[in-house]
Every structure is written in structure tokens, then in C-alpha cells.
Design a protein around this motif. Structure first.
Motif, PDB file in Angstrom:
ATOM      1  N   ALA A  31      40.040  -3.749 -10.288  1.00 37.76           N
ATOM      2  CA  ALA A  31      38.980  -3.731  -9.976  1.00 37.76           C
ATOM      3  C   ALA A  31      38.800  -1.664  -9.970  1.00 37.76           C
ATOM      4  CB  ALA A  31      38.175  -3.494  -8.617  1.00 37.76           C
ATOM      5  N   PRO A  32      36.893  -1.152 -10.383  1.00 37.60           N
ATOM      6  CA  PRO A  32      37.255   0.718 -10.207  1.00 37.60           C
ATOM      7  C   PRO A  32      36.377   0.468  -9.400  1.00 37.60           C
ATOM      8  CG  PRO A  32      35.720  -1.369 -11.590  1.00 37.60           C
ATOM      9  CD  PRO A  32      36.130  -2.185 -11.184  1.00 37.60           C
ATOM     10  N   ASN A  33      36.116   1.854  -9.125  1.00 36.60           N
ATOM     11  CA  ASN A  33      35.219   2.176  -8.225  1.00 36.60           C
ATOM     12  C   ASN A  33      34.356   2.117  -8.266  1.00 36.60           C
ATOM     13  OD1 ASN A  33      34.101   4.052  -9.387  1.00 36.60           O
ATOM     14  ND2 ASN A  33      35.735   5.328  -9.447  1.00 36.60           N
ATOM     15  N   ALA A  34      33.478   2.266  -7.022  1.00 30.83           N
ATOM     16  CA  ALA A  34      32.273   1.622  -6.561  1.00 30.83           C
ATOM     17  C   ALA A  34      31.375   1.675  -7.841  1.00 30.83           C
ATOM     18  CB  ALA A  34      31.685   1.662  -5.745  1.00 30.83           C
ATOM     19  N   ASP A  35      30.992   3.269  -8.546  1.00 35.28           N
ATOM     20  CA  ASP A  35      29.931   3.801  -9.382  1.00 35.28           C
ATOM     21  C   ASP A  35      29.984   3.369 -10.587  1.00 35.28           C
ATOM     22  OD1 ASP A  35      29.035   5.344  -7.110  1.00 35.28           O
ATOM     23  OD2 ASP A  35      29.788   6.794  -7.693  1.00 35.28           O
ATOM     24  N   GLN A  36      31.521   2.638 -10.841  1.00 29.96           N
ATOM     25  CA  GLN A  36      31.462   2.369 -12.600  1.00 29.96           C
ATOM     26  C   GLN A  36      31.764   0.935 -12.413  1.00 29.96           C
ATOM     27  OE1 GLN A  36      36.141   2.378 -12.274  1.00 29.96           O
ATOM     28  NE2 GLN A  36      35.634   4.491 -14.739  1.00 29.96           N
ATOM     29  N   ALA A  37      31.910   0.058 -10.968  1.00 31.43           N
ATOM     30  CA  ALA A  37      31.617  -1.365 -10.704  1.00 31.43           C
ATOM     31  C   ALA A  37      29.582  -1.241 -10.656  1.00 31.43           C
ATOM     32  CB  ALA A  37      31.998  -2.310  -9.700  1.00 31.43           C
ATOM     33  N   GLY A  38      29.140  -0.247 -10.083  1.00 27.87           N
ATOM     34  CA  GLY A  38      27.427  -0.546 -10.136  1.00 27.87           C
ATOM     35  C   GLY A  38      27.359   0.024 -11.725  1.00 27.87           C
ATOM     36  N   ALA A  39      27.348   0.212 -12.821  1.00 28.10           N
ATOM     37  CA  ALA A  39      27.295   0.507 -13.939  1.00 28.10           C
ATOM     38  C   ALA A  39      27.011  -1.045 -14.739  1.00 28.10           C
ATOM     39  CB  ALA A  39      27.775   1.583 -14.088  1.00 28.10           C
ATOM     40  N   VAL A  40      28.039  -1.192 -14.403  1.00 29.46           N
ATOM     41  CA  VAL A  40      28.488  -2.608 -15.313  1.00 29.46           C
ATOM     42  C   VAL A  40      27.112  -3.370 -14.713  1.00 29.46           C
ATOM     43  CG1 VAL A  40      29.742  -4.212 -15.509  1.00 29.46           C
ATOM     44  CG2 VAL A  40      31.024  -2.092 -15.501  1.00 29.46           C
ATOM     45  N   TRP A  41      27.005  -3.362 -13.447  1.00 22.34           N
ATOM     46  CA  TRP A  41      26.257  -4.638 -12.951  1.00 22.34           C
ATOM     47  C   TRP A  41      24.939  -4.449 -13.424  1.00 22.34           C
ATOM     48  CZ3 TRP A  41      29.000  -8.678 -13.044  1.00 22.34           C
ATOM     49  CH2 TRP A  41      30.058  -8.808 -12.174  1.00 22.34           C
ATOM     50  N   THR A  42      24.784  -2.937 -12.917  1.00 21.36           N
ATOM     51  CA  THR A  42      23.316  -2.449 -13.324  1.00 21.36           C
ATOM     52  C   THR A  42      22.814  -2.719 -15.302  1.00 21.36           C
ATOM     53  OG1 THR A  42      23.145  -0.665 -11.907  1.00 21.36           O
ATOM     54  CG2 THR A  42      21.011  -0.311 -13.660  1.00 21.36           C
ATOM     55  N   GLY A  43      24.263  -2.794 -16.173  1.00 25.00           N
ATOM     56  CA  GLY A  43      23.390  -2.542 -17.512  1.00 25.00           C
ATOM     57  C   GLY A  43      23.151  -4.082 -17.753  1.00 25.00           C
ATOM     58  N   LEU A  44      24.527  -4.921 -17.651  1.00 26.42           N
ATOM     59  CA  LEU A  44      23.586  -6.565 -17.418  1.00 26.42           C
ATOM     60  C   LEU A  44      22.703  -6.894 -17.471  1.00 26.42           C
ATOM     61  CD1 LEU A  44      27.474  -7.614 -16.902  1.00 26.42           C
ATOM     62  CD2 LEU A  44      26.841  -7.487 -19.101  1.00 26.42           C
ATOM     63  N   THR A  45      22.256  -5.978 -15.874  1.00 22.42           N
ATOM     64  CA  THR A  45      20.688  -7.085 -15.355  1.00 22.42           C
ATOM     65  C   THR A  45      19.760  -6.766 -16.126  1.00 22.42           C
ATOM     66  OG1 THR A  45      22.119  -6.971 -13.031  1.00 22.42           O
ATOM     67  CG2 THR A  45      19.680  -6.910 -13.304  1.00 22.42           C
ATOM     68  N   ASP A  46      19.764  -5.553 -16.421  1.00 24.26           N
ATOM     69  CA  ASP A  46      18.812  -4.585 -16.737  1.00 24.26           C
ATOM     70  C   ASP A  46      18.636  -4.861 -18.262  1.00 24.26           C
ATOM     71  OD1 ASP A  46      18.247  -3.428 -15.080  1.00 24.26           O
ATOM     72  OD2 ASP A  46      18.989  -0.919 -16.146  1.00 24.26           O
ATOM     73  N   ALA A  47      19.983  -5.639 -19.075  1.00 19.71           N
ATOM     74  CA  ALA A  47      19.343  -6.482 -20.347  1.00 19.71           C
ATOM     75  C   ALA A  47      19.453  -7.470 -20.744  1.00 19.71           C
ATOM     76  CB  ALA A  47      20.841  -5.868 -20.790  1.00 19.71           C
ATOM     77  N   GLY A  48      19.512  -8.607 -19.238  1.00 15.48           N
ATOM     78  CA  GLY A  48      18.605  -9.853 -19.490  1.00 15.48           C
ATOM     79  C   GLY A  48      19.835 -10.236 -18.768  1.00 15.48           C
ATOM     80  N   PHE A  49      21.399 -10.061 -19.133  1.00 20.04           N
ATOM     81  CA  PHE A  49      22.190 -10.818 -19.312  1.00 20.04           C
ATOM     82  C   PHE A  49      22.785 -11.708 -17.658  1.00 20.04           C
ATOM     83  CE2 PHE A  49      22.684  -8.926 -22.644  1.00 20.04           C
ATOM     84  CZ  PHE A  49      22.882 -10.068 -23.493  1.00 20.04           C
ATOM     85  N   VAL A  50      22.493 -10.546 -16.443  1.00 19.42           N
ATOM     86  CA  VAL A  50      22.455 -10.964 -15.777  1.00 19.42           C
ATOM     87  C   VAL A  50      21.665 -11.455 -14.357  1.00 19.42           C
ATOM     88  CG1 VAL A  50      23.447 -10.160 -12.906  1.00 19.42           C
ATOM     89  CG2 VAL A  50      25.107 -10.347 -15.044  1.00 19.42           C
ATOM     90  N   GLN A  51      21.433 -12.569 -13.382  1.00 16.09           N
ATOM     91  CA  GLN A  51      20.128 -12.439 -12.937  1.00 16.09           C
ATOM     92  C   GLN A  51      20.315 -11.064 -11.760  1.00 16.09           C
ATOM     93  OE1 GLN A  51      19.066 -15.971 -10.963  1.00 16.09           O
ATOM     94  NE2 GLN A  51      18.570 -17.209 -12.759  1.00 16.09           N
ATOM     95  N   PRO A  52      19.195 -10.366 -11.201  1.00 14.20           N
ATOM     96  CA  PRO A  52      19.278  -9.522  -9.665  1.00 14.20           C
ATOM     97  C   PRO A  52      19.563 -10.119  -9.179  1.00 14.20           C
ATOM     98  CG  PRO A  52      17.152  -9.515 -11.420  1.00 14.20           C
ATOM     99  CD  PRO A  52      17.936 -10.690 -11.529  1.00 14.20           C
ATOM    100  N   GLY A  53      20.516  -8.877  -8.026  1.00 18.02           N
ATOM    101  CA  GLY A  53      21.151  -9.948  -6.910  1.00 18.02           C
ATOM    102  C   GLY A  53      21.964  -8.841  -6.641  1.00 18.02           C
ATOM    103  N   THR A  54      22.453  -8.996  -5.656  1.00 15.02           N
ATOM    104  CA  THR A  54      23.443  -8.162  -4.908  1.00 15.02           C
ATOM    105  C   THR A  54      24.924  -8.914  -5.450  1.00 15.02           C
ATOM    106  OG1 THR A  54      22.739  -8.174  -2.618  1.00 15.02           O
ATOM    107  CG2 THR A  54      25.207  -7.841  -2.705  1.00 15.02           C
ATOM    108  N   ALA A  55      25.842  -7.470  -6.279  1.00 13.33           N
ATOM    109  CA  ALA A  55      26.634  -7.719  -6.839  1.00 13.33           C
ATOM    110  C   ALA A  55      27.802  -8.258  -5.735  1.00 13.33           C
ATOM    111  CB  ALA A  55      27.463  -7.050  -7.857  1.00 13.33           C
TER     112      ALA A  55
END
Length: 305
Positions: free
Chosen positions: A168-192
């Protein structure tokens, strides 16, 4: 002398005789056809009644089994996941399955850190290159993607890098992954979800469409990579998921590449949900198996049962 009028009358008589014969013949044929159709109808009606009775009996048996699993399930899993955390990845499954599994994990003493929902784009061959590139681009510093180059493994590697407590990376790195996947349409918006020891991948039945096999393979390999990234994973699908175009079926047929992954093919049932939680415990103990009602299941209704 034979007159023209005589010829006309004779010809008319012949045609009349033919017409009467056709009518009489058709009437007999019609009666025979009606009798045959009536017999077939009665036979089909009997078959429908028999099949309906069999279906109703099976539904009653399933309802009874679900009620039984609902009563004994909490006792069967009590304490098995004490002190362990679980995250969910939903990919085409039903919310009722997720809620039931979450409830059972809690009754087993585990903690659910949250869930994500993948979109159909993850299994779309037309977007595989984009997802592959995104996996490399969003990978947190210090994490590594698997050597395999298929989309499912790469996507699973990226998800594992932020979902597993092992990496598990730090919160900022994890947040960047979820944001990137959501913005690209691979993950539905929501709390990671937060990092977890174990992961459950919930899916529906067989994939549909011309790319059904490819989509099922992506999800099967994604789940297998999540299994390798942490303490273990379970791929749980609904009825049909163990078919040739279902994620569970592909995982079971893949052999070595998914050998460490536990699978359940009837998570829509009470016994299947209990089996999912028991399979998580099996993963913690270093084991793996295939469970459910499909003929490809080798472990019966539930591990340890």
C-alpha cells in the motif's frame, strides 16, 4: 351428333367432380391433421406441466437451502477472519451479493475496507491498449507490474499495488490511481477502499457479446493477479459464471496462471456466499479451491464442509 353444349356440360361435370373430390379429400386430411395436432398439443401440455412442477420443486429446495445457510452461516464463519481486512471489487455482480458477503465478513470477525466497481470498459478489447498504458503511467513509485503483458494481469497489478496491505502506497499516490482510473472511465465514481489483506472479486454470470471470451479472460486474470498481490483473493460469480465465457469458467480452465485463486460459481445463493467467506479463510491458510453448483467445481458447496 355431339353438340358444343354437350361438351361444355361434360367439362363442367368433370371439374365439379374434381372440386368435390378435393373438398372431400381435404376434409379428411384436415381431420387427420387436427387430430395429430391435438395429440401433440396434449403431449406438450403434459410436458409443460411436468417441467413446471420440477422447476417449482427446485425453487423450493433452493429457498430452503438459502434459509438454512442464512441460519447457520454466521456460526459457520464466526471468528475465521478475526483481525483481517477485506476489500471488494465488483464487476457485473449484484449489489445484494456484495451486501451479503460484507455482512458475513463482519460476522467472521473481518473488516471490510470498502469496494470499487469496475466498468465494462475494463474488458473491452478496443480499450485494452489505453488501460495497459494507464497501468504503467499510474503505478505508484516503488511498485512493480507483473511480467505478463495481458490487460487483466496489468490491471490487476495496478489495483493490487493500492489495494493490498503488502504494497500500500501513501494516500496521495493511491488517490492518484483511483482518480486516473475513474477519469478514464474504468472505475465508477465513489469512495475508494483502503488497503486490505484479502480481496473478493464479485461478478455476474457469463459475459455476453462477440468479445465475451476476451472480457471474461480479463477479469479472471485480474483476479488472479490480485491473489498474487496480497494474502489471497476469491473470484465469486453468479449462475453462468462457470461457463466458457464466464470469468469463473475461464479461471478454472486456465490452469497454472490462476492456480492460487479460489473460485465460487453460485454467489447468488446463501451457500455460495458462505463458501466465499470460507474460501477467504482457505486463502489465508495457503489453500485454494473451486466451489459451487457447476460441474467444474471440485470442492463441493463450501471449503471445509
Amino acid at each position: 351428333m355431339i353438340s358444343l353444349r354437350y361438351h361444355a356440360v361434360s367439362i363442367a361435370a368433370v371439374f365439379l367432380a374434381l372440386a368435390v373430390g378435393v373438398v372431400l379429400g381435404a376434409s379428411g386430411l384436415s381431420d387427420r391433421l387436427l387430430a395429430a395436432v391435438s395429440t401433440d398439443r396434449d403431449a406438450l401440455s403434459t410436458q409443460v406441466d411436468t417441467l413446471t412442477a420440477q422447476r417449482d420443486a427446485l425453487l423450493d429446495e433452493q429457498a430452503a437451502a438459502d434459509q438454512f445457510a442464512g441460519r447457520v452461516g454466521p456460526a459457520a464463519v464466526r471468528g475465521l477472519l478475526a483481525g483481517k481486512s477485506v476489500a471488494l471489487v465488483q464487476a457485473g455482480g449484484e449489489q445484494a451479493d456484495a451486501e451479503s458477503v460484507i455482512r458475513l465478513v463482519g460476522q467472521a470477525g473481518g473488516t471490510v475496507t470498502g469496494s470499487i466497481t469496475l466498468t465494462d470498459a475494463v474488458g473491452d478489447p478496443a480499450r485494452s491498449d489505453q488501460l495497459n498504458a494507464l497501468a504503467a503511467e499510474l503505478l505508484p513509485a516503488g511498485a512493480q507490474l507483473p511480467a505478463a503483458s495481458d490487460t487483466g494481469s496489468l490491471a490487476g497489478g495496478l489495483l493490487g499495488s493500492v489495494m493490498s496491505t503488502k504494497s500500500a502506497p501513501n494516500a496521495d499516490q493511491a488517490g492518484a490511481v483511483w482518480t486516473g482510473l475513474t477519469d478514464a472511465g474504468f472505475v465508477q465514481p465513489g469512495t475508494a477502499p483502503g488497503p486490505a489483506d484479502l480481496i473478493v472479486v464479485l461478478t455476474g454470470g457469463a459475459a455476453q457479446g462477440t468479445d465475451a471470451g476476451d472480457s471474461a479472460a480479463v477479469l479472471a486474470r485480474l483476479a488472479a493477479q490480485l491473489d498474487r498481490s496480497g494474502a489471497g483473493a476469491v473470484l465469486a460469480g453468479r449462475e453462468g459464471s462457470a461457463s466458457a465465457t464466464g470469468p469463473v469458467g475461464v479461471a478454472r480452465a486456465s490452469g497454472g496462471s490462476t492456480a492460487g485463486l479460489s473460485t465460487v460459481d453460485d454467489v447468488q445463493t446463501g451457500t455460495g456466499r458462505v463458501a466465499t467467506v470460507l474460501a477467504l479463510k482457505e486463502q489465508l491458510d495457503g489453500g485454494a479451491g473451486s466451489y459451487g453448483s457447476d460441474r467444474t467445481a471440485s470442492g463441493g458447496a463450501a471449503p471445509g464442509a
